[in-house]
Design a protein around this motif. Structure first.
Motif, PDB file in Angstrom:
ATOM      1  N   PHE A 284       0.804  -1.228   0.000  1.00  0.00           N
ATOM      2  CA  PHE A 284       0.000   0.000   0.000  1.00  0.00           C
ATOM      3  C   PHE A 284       0.837   1.278   0.000  1.00  0.00           C
ATOM      4  N   ARG A 285       2.136   1.118  -0.164  1.00  0.00           N
ATOM      5  CA  ARG A 285       2.983   2.308  -0.093  1.00  0.00           C
ATOM      6  C   ARG A 285       2.634   3.331  -1.182  1.00  0.00           C
ATOM      7  N   ARG A 292      -1.094  11.259  -0.010  1.00  0.00           N
ATOM      8  CA  ARG A 292      -0.441  12.298   0.791  1.00  0.00           C
ATOM      9  C   ARG A 292       0.085  13.426  -0.083  1.00  0.00           C
ATOM     10  N   GLN A 320      -5.806   1.163   6.852  1.00  0.00           N
ATOM     11  CA  GLN A 320      -4.944   0.566   7.882  1.00  0.00           C
ATOM     12  C   GLN A 320      -3.498   1.040   7.723  1.00  0.00           C
ATOM     13  N   TRP A 321      -3.187   1.563   6.545  1.00  0.00           N
ATOM     14  CA  TRP A 321      -1.846   2.081   6.296  1.00  0.00           C
ATOM     15  C   TRP A 321      -1.824   3.607   6.352  1.00  0.00           C
ATOM     16  N   GLY A 322      -2.864   4.191   6.919  1.00  0.00           N
ATOM     17  CA  GLY A 322      -2.822   5.630   7.184  1.00  0.00           C
ATOM     18  C   GLY A 322      -3.575   6.498   6.197  1.00  0.00           C
ATOM     19  N   ASP A 325     -10.245   7.897   5.467  1.00  0.00           N
ATOM     20  CA  ASP A 325     -11.452   7.277   4.922  1.00  0.00           C
ATOM     21  C   ASP A 325     -11.920   8.015   3.670  1.00  0.00           C
TER      22      ASP A 325
END
Lengths: 387, 389
Positions: A284-285, A292, A320-322, A325
């Motif tokens: 998910f990086r 971001r 879950q990886w930040g 939503d």
């Protein structure tokens, strides 16, 4: 007219309405907000304690081209006989009777991008389709949305093994350049031919590439590894064509270039594993970094590589990886619509847009929430039975 | 000594502790677990207030470390598919503990996996169970072997009959080859016994030795079967031979759940979340595990890694739960059920005194998207921790 009353509305474009109504007329969203007059509606859906979102959009699938539960006979994804087949159209290979269409509706997916596979350097055109009906031509939302192209391992494996070109990344790039160059020169020749082209020999491949050369449609380029992404950018700049990037597994390594190019990216299938060397970094990086950095992107399942019903799970897992939503939901609705160039019609809940709406039993991102109702063009196409 | 406190604990065996403590000894075993325990002064204390703890998950059917994720052809060692009967091969001999898939397992909260050969062969070879952290596979082993892997249906047909024009090319051929293999193993066993009794030299056959272990009920035969008739065929053969078995995948199980319940069958169900690429999986449903459990079948969930990336085992559990598998039963299907099916429940599968301190720290309730895996512990050691990008 159809109404939805007292429901939490995730508009995607304009935030959340804690409790409001939706008014649907002639397949479009007529109004949404608090205390609408729904008295003229023939049917009102009670939205109490439920949540409405735009219909989900999976921008990169092989739905109907690679059929569920059928095996070899139902596979029409790659015309793997020639690496340059821009004249193919996904529309001609789609089986609207593929059982997966019902699964998609049940999963809240109302629009899909359906593309040829990635075996060919130029695979043909893809389209955007509503998940409804049995006649493909009646379901089309936009065709074509772009010309599928592929770099990296897949074309190499499809042809290199047969001792045909491409057998290397150099060969792949050369074939793509060659086809674009020929089409460009063909276009120039076509323009120079004033007398209705009496002696003009039609070139089927170049004809098919004219919309790309004329910047009417983008190249949709399959690329995973960073160097394949860079090659895609290099070639598209050389020929001054529109393009979008699909998969983009290593995208986080190139965020500045992708930002500079303002190229839209479709990331995924993120729930899959590193099935190849070129996608070994899959996690998910990339989507988290893209969100971001405000790089426009969407999630894709590449159905059936990851089954389309997991599109929502992909978004949930991203949180879950930040990822927020909001960003996660946007990446399976409005982000996907932008990727396919159909955001004037779908992707958010706004007056004037198509009434493609999903009613969820609870927070759509919660793993255990159900799709209760799926609406396409104002018509209920799926309703969960209450037993 | 390590003391974990403050978290809500689902021990799986025993009552849920709203604010529980676990005391872990220097050997990585659970010394005590309860609501309010007295602790010696020099213990290291880990305050996990606000978190949720579940036992380390057990994935009962994987190809972790042998499929070469992200390595292409060079790392793939899943099927010795040059012939159809390969009882002599062992998954343990092909496992690369530094393979990324082990880290994926830890990320998914999986602390123990069974690793099996693939499904190309009616008799595929021996599988084993290991922990998901380490560099020397032999030190990671929990039990070896745990199974003789076998397969029915499309895969053996595709790998041999269609691909290489050799047997088996039909479902009849697959069943016949399995029967013949075990008949040979039976005869081999009798010969071996006789030779040993008479003190005569005896030529060991590694292929048949694996079948003999199954016949002697030292290990079960784990049969890959998707379509309902393949499942029924697998049971027919195993009952004829009076051997222990489990049905792996069991995709059509929901169509014959009553029959499987009567047989007290063990079904290892999955891979979850997958698409139906084959004819034999056309009836796939997310409700399969729930329907089977309702009919008394012992259900374990599996990722079949890499077919479902084992990172997302909890997501699969959530979907099985969503479609009707009760919460507690879902947790059991990922912990104690597989531990019992693999014969390793004395060490893992629940948080009980004397068992290995393998546990997962979640950010919220399991099967919720807020309940992400934050940390994974094996034998009291932190082996994975979420670091945001």
């Amino acid at each position: 007219m159809l109404g939805i009353a007292n429901i939490k509305i995730e508009t995607i474009a304009n935030g959340t309405i804690a409790e409001g109504d939706v008014l649907i007329e002639d397949g479009k969203i007529k109004a949404l907000g608090k205390d609408l007059d729904l008295s003229s509606c023939r049917k009102i859906i009670d939205g109490k304690r439920r949540v409405a979102t735009p219909g989900l959009i999976d921008a990169h699938t092989h739905l109907g081209l690679s059929e569920s539960g059928v095996g070899r006979e139902g596979r029409d994804t790659n015309e793997g006989t020639d690496p340059i087949t821009p004249f193919c159209t996904a529309r001609d290979g789609i089986n609207m009777g593929d059982e997966a269409f019902e699964v998609f509706r049940k999963s809240g997916i109302t629009v899909v991008g359906i593309l040829p596979g990635s075996g060919n350097i130029l695979g043909g055109t893809g389209l955007a389709l509503k998940c409804r009906g049995m006649i493909v031509d009646e379901a089309v939302l936009k065709d074509p949305v772009g010309m599928k192209a592929a770099l990296g391992e897949n074309p190499k494996n499809a042809y290199g093994g047969r001792r045909q070109s491409p057998s290397t990344r150099m060969g792949s790039a050369a074939l793509l350049r060659g086809a674009l160059l020929r089409a460009k020169e063909y276009f120039e020749k076509l323009n120079a031919t004033t007398d209705g082209s009496a002696d003009f020999k039609k070139d089927w491949k170049s004809e098919a590439l004219l919309p790309v050369i004329q910047k009417q449609i983008p190249l949709i380029i399959h690329c995973h590894r960073h160097d394949d992404i860079i090659t895609a950018v290099r070639i598209c700049k050389e020929f001054d064509v529109k393009y979008v990037l699909d998969h983009v597994t290593d995208g986080y390594l190139l965020k500045d270039i992708i930002k500079d190019e303002s190229v839209h990216c479709a990331v995924g299938p993120t729930l899959h594993y590193g099935s190849k060397v070129e996608n070994k970094e899959r996690d998910f990086r990339t989507p988290v970094v893209f969100a971001r950095e405000d790089i426009p992107f969407c999630f894709i399942t590449d159905h059936p590589i990851v089954d389309g019903r997991n599109l929502i799970l992909t978004a949930s897992t991203a949180t879950q990886w930040g990822m927020s939503d909001e960003d996660a939901l946007k990446a399976i609705t409005l982000g996907s619509a932008e990727h396919l160039g159909i955001d004037d019609k779908v992707g958010s809940l706004e007056p004037g847009k198509d009434a493609d709406i999903v009613i969820w039993s609870a927070n759509p991102l919660e793993f255990t929430s159900f799709v209760d109702v799926t609406i396409i063009d104002g018509e209920i196409v799926y309703e969960r039975s209450q037993n | 000594m390590l003391v974990v406190k403050g978290a809500k604990i689902y021990p799986v065996i025993g009552d849920v502790l709203e604010n529980g403590m676990i005391v872990i000894d220097s050997e990585g075993k659970i010394q005590d677990i309860g609501a309010d325990l007295s602790v010696c002064e020099n213990a290291r204390v880990l305050d996990l207030s606000g978190k949720v703890i579940i036992p380390g998950l057990i994935d009962a059917h994987t190809h972790v470390g042998i499929w070469g994720d992200g390595e292409g052809r060079a790392g793939y060692d899943g099927n010795e598919a040059v012939k159809a009967i390969t009882g002599e091969v062992r998954a343990i001999d092909a496992v690369n503990p530094r393979q990324v898939s082990f880290e994926s397992a830890r990320e998914g909260g999986i602390t123990t996996v069974q690793i099996l050969p693939g499904s190309a062969n009616p008799i595929g070879g021996l599988g084993f169970a290991c922990k998901t952290y380490g560099t020397i596979i032999d030190k990671m082993v929990v039990k070896s072997p745990t199974a003789l892997k076998g397969a029915t249906g499309e895969n053996p047909k595709g790998a041999h009959g269609l691909g290489q024009k050799q047997a088996p090319s039909t479902r009849m051929g697959i069943a016949a080859m399995i029967r013949e293999y075990f008949k040979n193993a039976q005869e081999y066993g009798q010969k071996k016994k006789r030779a040993q009794a008479e003190g005569k030299p005896f030529e060991t056959d590694l292929n048949l030795e694996s079948g003999l272990m199954v016949l002697n009920k030292e290990i079960p035969y784990r049969v890959h079967a998707h379509r309902h008739d393949d499942i029924v065929t697998a049971i027919r053969i195993c009952e004829e031979l009076e051997i222990d078995y489990s049905i792996e995948h069991c995709t059509d199980g929901h169509l014959i759940a009553e029959y499987l319940g009567e047989k007290n069958a063990t079904a290892v169900v999955g891979p979850g979340l997958s698409s139906s690429g084959k004819v034999e999986t056309a009836n796939m449903t997310d409700a399969n595990a729930a329907i089977l459990a309702k009919h008394g079948v012992k259900v374990c969930l599996m990722t079949d890694h890499p077919f479902l990336n084992c990172r997302y085992f909890l997501q699969y559990g959530a979907i099985a739960h969503k479609y009707g598998l009760p919460f507690a039963e879902t947790l059991r299907a990922m912990t104690i059920n597989p531990a019992e099916a693999l014969g390793i429940a004395d060490r893992v599968g629940s948080l009980e005194v004397g068992k290995d301190a393998d546990f997962v720290v979640l950010n919220g309730e399991p099967f919720s998207y807020k309940g992400s895996v934050e940390e994974t512990y094996i034998e009291g050691n932190l082996v994975w921790q979420r670091k945001l990008y």
